[in-house]
Design a protein around this motif. Structure first.
Motif, PDB file in Angstrom:
ATOM      1  N   ASP A 231      -5.308   4.319   1.288  1.00 29.82           N
ATOM      2  CA  ASP A 231      -4.186   4.885   0.549  1.00 29.82           C
ATOM      3  C   ASP A 231      -2.854   4.256   0.953  1.00 29.82           C
ATOM      4  OD1 ASP A 231      -5.805   6.714  -0.860  1.00 29.82           O
ATOM      5  OD2 ASP A 231      -5.799   8.085   0.845  1.00 29.82           O
ATOM      6  N   GLY A 232      -2.902   3.286   1.863  1.00 32.46           N
ATOM      7  CA  GLY A 232      -1.679   2.637   2.315  1.00 32.46           C
ATOM      8  C   GLY A 232      -0.966   3.349   3.429  1.00 32.46           C
ATOM      9  N   ASP A 264       6.368  -1.941   9.603  1.00 29.34           N
ATOM     10  CA  ASP A 264       6.532  -3.345   9.229  1.00 29.34           C
ATOM     11  C   ASP A 264       5.442  -3.812   8.261  1.00 29.34           C
ATOM     12  OD1 ASP A 264       8.747  -3.461  10.849  1.00 29.34           O
ATOM     13  OD2 ASP A 264       7.744  -4.504  12.499  1.00 29.34           O
ATOM     14  N   HIS A 265       4.307  -3.095   8.237  1.00 31.12           N
ATOM     15  CA  HIS A 265       3.224  -3.430   7.309  1.00 31.12           C
ATOM     16  C   HIS A 265       3.269  -2.588   6.037  1.00 31.12           C
ATOM     17  CE1 HIS A 265       1.649  -5.847  10.573  1.00 31.12           C
ATOM     18  NE2 HIS A 265       0.734  -6.309   9.759  1.00 31.12           N
ATOM     19  N   GLY A 266       4.408  -1.976   5.777  1.00 26.03           N
ATOM     20  CA  GLY A 266       4.640  -1.332   4.495  1.00 26.03           C
ATOM     21  C   GLY A 266       4.194   0.105   4.384  1.00 26.03           C
ATOM     22  N   CYS A 267       3.790   0.722   5.469  1.00 25.40           N
ATOM     23  CA  CYS A 267       3.336   2.112   5.419  1.00 25.40           C
ATOM     24  C   CYS A 267       4.534   3.060   5.342  1.00 25.40           C
ATOM     25  CB  CYS A 267       2.516   2.457   6.654  1.00 25.40           C
ATOM     26  SG  CYS A 267       0.997   1.490   6.823  1.00 25.40           S
ATOM     27  N   ALA A 268       4.407   4.083   4.493  1.00 24.60           N
ATOM     28  CA  ALA A 268       5.447   5.102   4.402  1.00 24.60           C
ATOM     29  C   ALA A 268       5.225   6.209   5.422  1.00 24.60           C
ATOM     30  CB  ALA A 268       5.483   5.696   2.998  1.00 24.60           C
ATOM     31  N   PHE A 269       3.960   6.405   5.803  1.00 21.32           N
ATOM     32  CA  PHE A 269       3.620   7.475   6.741  1.00 21.32           C
ATOM     33  C   PHE A 269       2.600   6.964   7.749  1.00 21.32           C
ATOM     34  CE2 PHE A 269       4.916   9.639   2.870  1.00 21.32           C
ATOM     35  CZ  PHE A 269       5.779  10.620   3.345  1.00 21.32           C
ATOM     36  N   ALA A 270       2.564   7.624   8.883  1.00 23.80           N
ATOM     37  CA  ALA A 270       1.528   7.373   9.883  1.00 23.80           C
ATOM     38  C   ALA A 270       0.846   8.698  10.186  1.00 23.80           C
ATOM     39  CB  ALA A 270       2.122   6.789  11.164  1.00 23.80           C
TER      40      ALA A 270
END
Length: 303
Positions: A231-232, A264-270
């Protein structure tokens, strides 16, 4: 109940399985396992009625305890059983899938070292009441709970600096020796649930997977893994610091490195998971901006 066929999953079922997945996950907060690669499909069963997949069951070895370990630790085989939302209270349907899962679990048990006992377990969201109650009726008992925690990566990530005696390296575990070293330390940290070589290798197949390792001279003292899910979103797993090196800011530094990497890899959430009873870890995750979004409950019994 109309005639229901239960059989092993095949490639031809993929589209219909996608329909089941969307039906289940769009209406409920639920734990739904994806089928994985073809080599895993012997562990996946589908229930078909009038050409539609109305339920799916899956089983897999999650924890394998190495020979010579303490007898208090057990192998764990987990199962995951899901039906269409309108059939979530259809226990006769559950029974059809559960029988196949249980038989397969006994087959998998035979592949595990006989030195330790084997447990069978399930993990569901706390809101999946019908599913949880079904397993209680099968003599499963409450084991433990864990939170899924989420962190908005648009918020500032505070830099955490290590003292001069430590160094943090990214992209480790690129040799057999480094993998062996990691597994040995992981076993030291989690003797009751070591990650094991197979799960480590499975994790490494995820998109943008990496690991951060902190060393004092040549000694591995802490580590964390990070990757991007389908899901990114960013996933953080297996954060640990060995006991003699705790309370020195190492865990916070590893988290800041993982969060920055995922941003840095474009994720909006962790996201990460933590046991609800682990107060020290919860305090750390709150301190760096994570918040609880759901609770998974686990039930188990001896197999």
């Amino acid at each position: 109940m109309r005639k229901v066929e239960v059989r092993i999953f095949t490639k031809d079922d993929m589209q219909k399985l996608g329909d089941l997945y969307h039906a289940v996950t769009s209406k409920n907060n639920t734990v739904f396992w994806w089928v994985g690669e073809e080599e895993n499909w012997l562990n996946v069963f589908v229930a078909i009625e009038s050409g539609q997949i109305i339920g799916k069951g899956q089983v897999g070895i999650i924890t394998e305890i190495p020979p010579g370990s303490s007898q208090e630790h057990a192998h764990y085989i987990f199962i995951n059983l899901k039906t269409l939302p309108q059939r979530e209270d259809d226990y006769p349907l559950y029974d059809l899938l559960y029988e196949c899962l249980l038989n397969r679990a006994y087959e998998l048990k035979k592949t595990l070292p006989g030195s330790n006992r084997t447990m069978i377990a399930i993990g569901n969201q706390s809101t999946e009441e019908y599913n949880n109650n079904y397993f209680v009726s099968k003599d499963f008992v409450y084991w433990k709970s864990s939170y899924t925690m989420r962190r908005d990566l648009s918020e500032k990530i505070e830099e955490s600096v290590l003292t001069a005696s430590y160094r943090c390296l990214r992209g480790a575990m690129d040799s057999e020796e480094s993998v062996d070293e990691y597994l040995k330390v992981d076993m030291e940290i989690w003797p009751e649930a070591p990650i094991g070589l197979k799960r480590l290798m499975d994790n490494r197949k995820n998109s943008s997977w990496t690991a951060f390792v902190v060393r004092e001279n040549t000694t591995l003292v802490g580590s964390v893994m990070a990757w991007v899910d389908n899901d990114g979103d960013g996933i953080i797993e297996d954060l640990f610091v060995r006991e003699p090196w705790r309370k020195q800011g190492i865990a916070k530094h590893l988290l800041s490195q993982a969060l920055t990497y995922l941003k840095d890899h474009g994720c909006a959430f962790a996201e990460l998971q933590v046991e609800t009873a682990n107060r020290s870890a919860l305090s750390l995750y709150h301190a760096v901006g994570f918040k609880e979004v759901s609770e998974e409950v686990r039930y188990h019994r001896e197999l």
